[in-house]
Motif scaffolding. Structure first.
Motif, PDB file in Angstrom:
ATOM      1  N   ARG A  72      15.895  60.747  56.894  1.00 40.29           N
ATOM      2  CA  ARG A  72      17.100  60.542  56.643  1.00 40.29           C
ATOM      3  C   ARG A  72      18.280  60.375  57.694  1.00 40.29           C
ATOM      4  O   ARG A  72      18.162  61.074  58.523  1.00 40.29           O
ATOM      5  N   THR A  74      21.730  61.307  58.714  1.00 36.74           N
ATOM      6  CA  THR A  74      22.760  62.250  58.530  1.00 36.74           C
ATOM      7  C   THR A  74      24.058  61.984  59.157  1.00 36.74           C
ATOM      8  O   THR A  74      25.024  62.641  58.732  1.00 36.74           O
ATOM      9  N   ASP A  88      17.458  63.372  60.159  1.00 32.55           N
ATOM     10  CA  ASP A  88      16.634  64.278  59.772  1.00 32.55           C
ATOM     11  C   ASP A  88      15.304  63.899  59.894  1.00 32.55           C
ATOM     12  O   ASP A  88      15.020  63.234  58.577  1.00 32.55           O
TER      13      ASP A  88
END
Length: 281
Positions: A72, A74, A88
């Motif tokens: 992900r 961030t 992440d």
């Protein structure tokens, strides 16, 4: 994007869904240094299972694309390296260009207070009419009947949009025509590897399935059954008989003894289709 994505430039593509994979192909054609970041655990998570998605990822990596799944973004910030993406699930990545293809949602905010019922999209019945008389919706914004489940879904694909528009127009013109429901379907060419999915490719409770997998050859076929009816399919690296596969799902033809034939060899889909449609005729 065209002006910035020059040969050798570092490009990060956020999202490896249907649209993301189309953008991926265009970026590879521009000979950029491409990294794809997908927060789901696989590419094409809404149309491919683990086996098919693994083939697609391996195929892309074999053509020089770096693919990070279960990752992900961030944050994105300017840096001496241009742009730096904090992740992440992986180390930070530097880029010259970032392209976001992380999904869309119907624009229905303008209907607040109108009395028109909404869910994920504008809720419509089997005639594409909303809960308000003489108000219709069609296309990506409409949440209408799903062919496979009978529930109301948003299917943001061209075949559904064109059929919605045709039937909504007929109904608005007084030629009452019922919509049989939209079929979940996707066909995609990613760097030369064709993938497709139809209907309930993830299967149904109490159903059976058969798979034919050739990992090294990048070929995969999966059929999902509800009793002796094909309700969903997945395919990778197979372009023949794709229309026949869709036909079996959409017509709900009862296979009878041909179901056992397909359980042993799913590649005999054409023979099964011809035999069963001739029996019906």
């Amino acid at each position: 994007i065209v002006s910035q994505a020059k040969e050798g430039s570092r490009v990060v593509l956020m999202g490896a869904g249907f649209i993301g994979c189309i953008v991926l192909e265009a970026l590879v054609a521009r000979k950029v240094e491409l990294t794809v970041i997908e927060m789901a655990d696989r590419m094409l998570a809404r149309m491919m299972d683990d086996t098919g998605a693994e083939m697609l990822k391996r195929w892309c990596e074999g053509q020089g694309v770096r693919v990070l799944t279960s990752t992900r973004v961030t944050g994105i910030e300017k840096s001496d390296a241009g742009l730096t993406l904090r992740l992440d699930g992986a180390n930070s990545v530097d880029a010259d260009v970032v392209v976001c293809a992380t999904g869309v949602a119907p624009n229905i905010g303008f209907l607040q207070g109108s009395g028109v019922e909404t869910g994920d999209g504008i809720l419509v019945d089997e005639y594409l009419q909303t809960n308000v008389a003489d108000i219709y919706a069609a296309g990506d914004v409409a949440q209408g009947p799903d062919f496979s489940t009978g529930t109301k879904e948003v299917h943001a694909i061209q075949p559904t949009a064109s059929e919605h528009g045709r039937l909504a127009a007929r109904n608005m013109a007084g030629m009452q025509t019922r919509f049989n429901g939209s079929l979940s379907m996707n066909v995609l060419n990613t760097l030369g590897l064709v993938s497709s999915s139809y209907g309930l490719w993830m299967g149904v409770d109490g159903g059976e399935r058969v798979k034919a997998v050739d990992k090294s050859g990048f070929k995969y076929l999966r059929l999902e059954f509800d009793r002796d009816i094909v309700v969903g399919t997945l395919a990778v690296g197979l372009t023949q008989h794709v229309g026949v596969i869709r036909g079996l799902v959409q017509t709900r033809i009862k296979l009878g003894p041909w179901k056992d034939v397909l359980m042993k060899d799913p590649h005999k889909i054409m023979e099964a289709y011809l035999a069963c449609t001739q029996e019906v005729a």
